[in-house]
Design an enzyme around this catalytic site. Structure first.
Site, PDB file in Angstrom:
ATOM      1  N   LYS A 124      -2.071  -3.696 -14.405  1.00  9.50           N
ATOM      2  CA  LYS A 124      -1.697  -2.657 -15.384  1.00  9.50           C
ATOM      3  C   LYS A 124      -0.317  -2.866 -16.011  1.00  9.50           C
ATOM      4  O   LYS A 124      -0.090  -2.436 -17.135  1.00  9.50           O
ATOM      5  CB  LYS A 124      -1.729  -1.277 -14.721  1.00  9.50           C
ATOM      6  N   ASP A 127      -4.190   7.268 -17.691  1.00  9.38           N
ATOM      7  CA  ASP A 127      -4.174   7.982 -16.397  1.00  9.38           C
ATOM      8  C   ASP A 127      -3.552   9.374 -16.533  1.00  9.38           C
ATOM      9  O   ASP A 127      -4.136  10.371 -16.124  1.00  9.38           O
ATOM     10  CB  ASP A 127      -3.357   7.209 -15.347  1.00  9.38           C
ATOM     11  N   GLY A 175       5.519  11.698  -5.533  1.00 10.69           N
ATOM     12  CA  GLY A 175       5.210  10.293  -5.787  1.00 10.69           C
ATOM     13  C   GLY A 175       5.965   9.757  -6.988  1.00 10.69           C
ATOM     14  O   GLY A 175       6.403  10.531  -7.868  1.00 10.69           O
ATOM     15  N   GLY A 199       2.505   4.094  -9.611  1.00 13.38           N
ATOM     16  CA  GLY A 199       1.843   3.909 -10.897  1.00 13.38           C
ATOM     17  C   GLY A 199       1.235   5.194 -11.436  1.00 13.38           C
ATOM     18  O   GLY A 199       1.509   5.593 -12.582  1.00 13.38           O
ATOM     19  N   GLY A 212      -9.110  15.838  -7.829  1.00 11.66           N
ATOM     20  CA  GLY A 212      -8.725  14.582  -8.484  1.00 11.66           C
ATOM     21  C   GLY A 212      -9.750  14.079  -9.498  1.00 11.66           C
ATOM     22  O   GLY A 212      -9.416  13.290 -10.380  1.00 11.66           O
TER      23      GLY A 212
HETATM   24  N1  LIG Z   1      -8.043  10.395 -10.280  1.00 13.52           N
HETATM   25  C1  LIG Z   1      -7.781   9.309 -10.986  1.00 13.52           C
HETATM   26  O1  LIG Z   1      -8.309   9.096 -12.090  1.00 13.52           O
HETATM   27  C2  LIG Z   1      -6.750   8.309 -10.473  1.00 13.52           C
HETATM   28  C3  LIG Z   1      -6.219   7.342 -11.337  1.00 13.52           C
HETATM   29  C4  LIG Z   1      -5.255   6.448 -10.848  1.00 13.52           C
HETATM   30  C5  LIG Z   1      -4.856   6.538  -9.502  1.00 13.52           C
HETATM   31  N2  LIG Z   1      -5.408   7.491  -8.698  1.00 13.52           N
HETATM   32  C6  LIG Z   1      -4.985   7.607  -7.286  1.00 13.52           C
HETATM   33  O2  LIG Z   1      -3.578   7.728  -7.248  1.00 13.52           O
HETATM   34  C7  LIG Z   1      -3.114   7.296  -5.961  1.00 13.52           C
HETATM   35  C8  LIG Z   1      -1.831   6.497  -6.123  1.00 13.52           C
HETATM   36  O3  LIG Z   1      -2.124   5.301  -6.829  1.00 13.52           O
HETATM   37  P1  LIG Z   1      -0.954   4.431  -7.465  1.00 13.52           P
HETATM   38  O4  LIG Z   1      -1.597   3.431  -8.326  1.00 13.52           O
HETATM   39  O5  LIG Z   1       0.103   5.308  -8.013  1.00 13.52           O
HETATM   40  O6  LIG Z   1      -0.363   3.693  -6.151  1.00 13.52           O
HETATM   41  P2  LIG Z   1       1.094   3.101  -5.971  1.00 13.52           P
HETATM   42  O7  LIG Z   1       1.681   2.661  -7.264  1.00 13.52           O
HETATM   43  O8  LIG Z   1       0.987   2.135  -4.845  1.00 13.52           O
HETATM   44  O9  LIG Z   1       1.984   4.360  -5.471  1.00 13.52           O
HETATM   45  C9  LIG Z   1       1.733   4.973  -4.218  1.00 13.52           C
HETATM   46  C10 LIG Z   1       2.583   6.221  -4.064  1.00 13.52           C
HETATM   47  O10 LIG Z   1       2.294   6.834  -2.807  1.00 13.52           O
HETATM   48  C11 LIG Z   1       3.469   6.869  -1.979  1.00 13.52           C
HETATM   49  N3  LIG Z   1       3.128   6.597  -0.589  1.00 13.52           N
HETATM   50  C12 LIG Z   1       2.232   5.677  -0.131  1.00 13.52           C
HETATM   51  N4  LIG Z   1       2.194   5.705   1.230  1.00 13.52           N
HETATM   52  C13 LIG Z   1       3.087   6.663   1.616  1.00 13.52           C
HETATM   53  C14 LIG Z   1       3.502   7.164   2.880  1.00 13.52           C
HETATM   54  N5  LIG Z   1       2.991   6.689   4.027  1.00 13.52           N
HETATM   55  N6  LIG Z   1       4.431   8.165   2.921  1.00 13.52           N
HETATM   56  C15 LIG Z   1       4.953   8.667   1.753  1.00 13.52           C
HETATM   57  N7  LIG Z   1       4.599   8.222   0.529  1.00 13.52           N
HETATM   58  C16 LIG Z   1       3.671   7.237   0.460  1.00 13.52           C
HETATM   59  C17 LIG Z   1       4.340   5.761  -2.542  1.00 13.52           C
HETATM   60  O11 LIG Z   1       5.679   5.991  -2.162  1.00 13.52           O
HETATM   61  P3  LIG Z   1       6.742   4.774  -2.170  1.00 13.52           P
HETATM   62  O12 LIG Z   1       7.178   4.630  -3.605  1.00 13.52           O
HETATM   63  O13 LIG Z   1       7.808   5.237  -1.265  1.00 13.52           O
HETATM   64  O14 LIG Z   1       6.017   3.554  -1.658  1.00 13.52           O
HETATM   65  C18 LIG Z   1       4.099   5.923  -4.054  1.00 13.52           C
HETATM   66  O15 LIG Z   1       4.783   7.034  -4.567  1.00 13.52           O
HETATM   67  C19 LIG Z   1      -4.269   6.511  -5.347  1.00 13.52           C
HETATM   68  O16 LIG Z   1      -4.807   7.306  -4.336  1.00 13.52           O
HETATM   69  C20 LIG Z   1      -5.270   6.369  -6.461  1.00 13.52           C
HETATM   70  O17 LIG Z   1      -6.587   6.391  -5.978  1.00 13.52           O
HETATM   71  C21 LIG Z   1      -6.325   8.384  -9.157  1.00 13.52           C
END
Ligand SMILES: NC(=O)c1ccc[n+]([C@@H]2O[C@H](COP(=O)([O-])OP(=O)(O)OC[C@H]3O[C@@H](n4cnc5c(N)ncnc54)[C@H](OP(=O)(O)O)[C@@H]3O)[C@@H](O)[C@H]2O)c1
Length: 270
Positions: free
Chosen positions: A73, A110, A134, A137, A246
């Site tokens: 992305k 998104d 958070g 991404g 979600g």
């Molecule tokens: N509904 C939809 O259409 C849609 C679309 C896109 C994504 N999503 C969902 O959004 C979620 C996040 O995706 P992403 O792409 O943003 O992932 P990402 O870029 O890897 O970001 C993950 C986020 O979660 C936090 N995190 C992960 N493990 C943690 C822990 N143990 N304790 C505290 N914070 C934690 C991270 O904090 P740090 O920065 O400290 O690592 C970061 O803020 C996923 O579950 C995905 O399925 C849904």
């Protein structure tokens, strides 16, 4: 699916891994519903091959566009000929349209999908104070879309503070009038809490927020789709909050992707 012919427009989703994607099934159904002669196929592309594959796609005159997901992305931004303001602000693209002139135009849907999903369920973010959990991404995209939607204030809480600081800085530069802060324990209760972290995907995950901070009547929203009722949403329900799943974020995005890539009977973007 409609019969594939010499008139059929091709769409792709680029990902690594790709086996888990659900977008082709959903967008193929959408094209059928809308009477658009097109087909979406999964394309497994590793990070090192993205530039080559995108250059190849560009030469395909029957290509309508493609969806981009993890891990491409961010890298795809530089491979587009133009990107939307949202995509430029967020620094990521998840949908690319091939224009009649062959140019690739990128968009990030998104966050816009999240806001459209909230509105679809009757929750208007304009004028509301939001606590965003958070700074990854999804949270980045949601933050800029909420700012664009006219929220009254945005607090950001993330495990890695440097990432919240970076997001707050970029938001402040794009939306100088928007009150933005980094969440502190004891802060006033926001109108809307959004979980933009991946906490809640796995059964044993801790809550992304201390549940004692949730107050009755507050809206608590998720980006996580599976499980439908995350531990945060269950805790919010127990404390008398209104909850937002979600799934609407994805459903609204799919419609927007269809519009953006021209999945209409005429093949023209509305
Ligand atoms: N509904 C939809 O259409 C849609 C679309 C896109 C994504 N999503 C969902 O959004 C979620 C996040 O995706 P992403 O792409 O943003 O992932 P990402 O870029 O890897 O970001 C993950 C986020 O979660 C936090 N995190 C992960 N493990 C943690 C822990 N143990 N304790 C505290 N914070 C934690 C991270 O904090 P740090 O920065 O400290 O690592 C970061 O803020 C996923 O579950 C995905 O399925 C849904």
């Amino acid at each position: 699916m409609t019969e594939i012919s010499g008139h059929t427009r091709i769409y792709a989703i680029l990902a690594d891994p790709v086996h888990h994607v659900q977008t082709p099934q959903k967008l193929n159904a959408l094209m059928q519903r809308r009477g658009h002669d097109g087909v979406m196929v999964p394309v497994h592309v590793g990070v090192d091959d993205l530039t080559t594959v995108v250059a190849g796609l560009k030469r395909m005159k029957t290509l309508g566009g493609f969806v981009v997901t993890v891990p491409h992305k961010t890298a795809i931004v530089a491979l587009c000929d133009a990107v939307s303001r949202q995509a430029e602000l967020v620094g990521a693209v998840n949908c690319v349209r091939r224009g009649a002139d062959g140019r690739f135009v990128g968009e990030i849907l998104d966050g816009l999908g999240f806001v459209a999903g909230l509105r679809r369920e009757g929750f208007e973010p304009k004028g509301r104070r939001v606590l965003l959990l958070g700074a990854g991404g999804a949270a980045n995209a949601v933050a800029f879309a909420l700012a664009e939607a006219g929220v009254a204030g945005l607090s950001i809480a993330n495990r890695t503070r440097a990432k919240s600081e970076d997001l707050a800085r970029r938001l402040a530069s794009a939306f100088p009038a928007l009150p933005i802060d980094l969440d502190e324990p004891g802060a006033a209760a926001p109108d809307i809490v959004v979980n933009g972290t991946s906490l809640g995907l796995a059964g044993g995950d801790p809550l992304p927020l201390d549940a004692s901070r949730l107050v009755p009547g507050q809206i608590v929203a998720e980006v996580i789709m599976q499980p439908r009722v995350t531990a945060l949403l269950a805790a919010a329900q127990a404390r008398g909050c209104r909850i937002h799943y979600g799934l609407p974020m994805l459903e609204c995005q799919l419609e927007m992707m269809g519009d953006f890539m021209g999945m209409t009977p005429s093949g023209i973007t509305p």
